[in-house]
Design a protein around this motif. Structure first.
Motif, short mmCIF file in Angstrom:
data_model
loop_
_atom_site.label_atom_id
_atom_site.label_comp_id
_atom_site.label_asym_id
_atom_site.label_seq_id
_atom_site.Cartn_x
_atom_site.Cartn_y
_atom_site.Cartn_z
N PRO A 75 0.42 -5.92 -4.62
CA PRO A 75 0.76 -4.57 -5.14
C PRO A 75 -0.22 -3.51 -4.48
N TRP A 76 -1.43 -3.86 -4.15
CA TRP A 76 -2.39 -2.83 -3.82
C TRP A 76 -2.13 -2.50 -2.45
N LEU A 77 -1.86 -3.51 -1.38
CA LEU A 77 -1.49 -3.28 -0.28
C LEU A 77 -0.27 -2.27 0.13
N ASP A 78 0.68 -2.55 -1.06
CA ASP A 78 1.84 -1.87 -0.88
C ASP A 78 1.67 -0.47 -1.40
N ARG A 79 0.70 0.00 -2.44
CA ARG A 79 0.22 1.09 -2.68
C ARG A 79 -0.46 2.05 -1.67
#
Length: 143
Positions: A75-79
């Protein structure tokens, strides 16, 4: 038997003379773990590691362990990737880059690939220095 296997793995990780070689292997293992496999970007980073002097045992160990933990960071990599890819000043650059024949196979337009690559670049230096200190401490106190 398991203890002997672990001992051989640890001996392989500390076999090189310089702690920087082991630390570079761990840092590149982190970078390869953050970038999803199956694209040309992952292969390009792997090919770069073949030309550098580093500990491949440490690279493979870090890659194996961190690959198990990276799904929790998606999720953080996506953001991060979404933020980078939607920056208005970079839009013409990404558009022109995507129109080059082979470049789309790098899948830089995927938010997780871009987020993992940028995170790997940002975290490479701290991972290197932390791993280097850990190797030196390990060699001084445990070995």
């Amino acid at each position: 038997m398991v203890v002997q296997w672990i001992a051989k793995l640890v001996a392989g990780l500390i076999a090189n003379r310089r702690p920087g070689e082991v630390a570079a292997g761990i840092a590149f293992g982190l970078m390869l773990a953050l970038v999803p496999p199956g694209n040309l970007l992952w292969v390009a980073v792997l090919v770069v590691t073949l030309f550098l002097k580093l500990n491949f045992g440490a690279l493979l160990a870090a890659l194996g362990v961190l690959r198990l933990l990276v799904p929790f960071a998606d999720p953080w990599l996506d953001r991060i990737g979404f933020h980078i890819l939607t920056l208005e000043p970079l839009a013409p650059f990404f558009t022109s880059l995507y129109n080059i024949p082979v470049i789309p196979f790098f899948e830089f337009n995927n938010t997780i690939v871009m987020g993992g690559f940028i995170s790997g670049i940002v975290l490479w230096l701290p991972a290197f220095f932390i791993a280097r200190v850990a190797v030196v401490l390990f060699r001084n106190h445990v070995q």
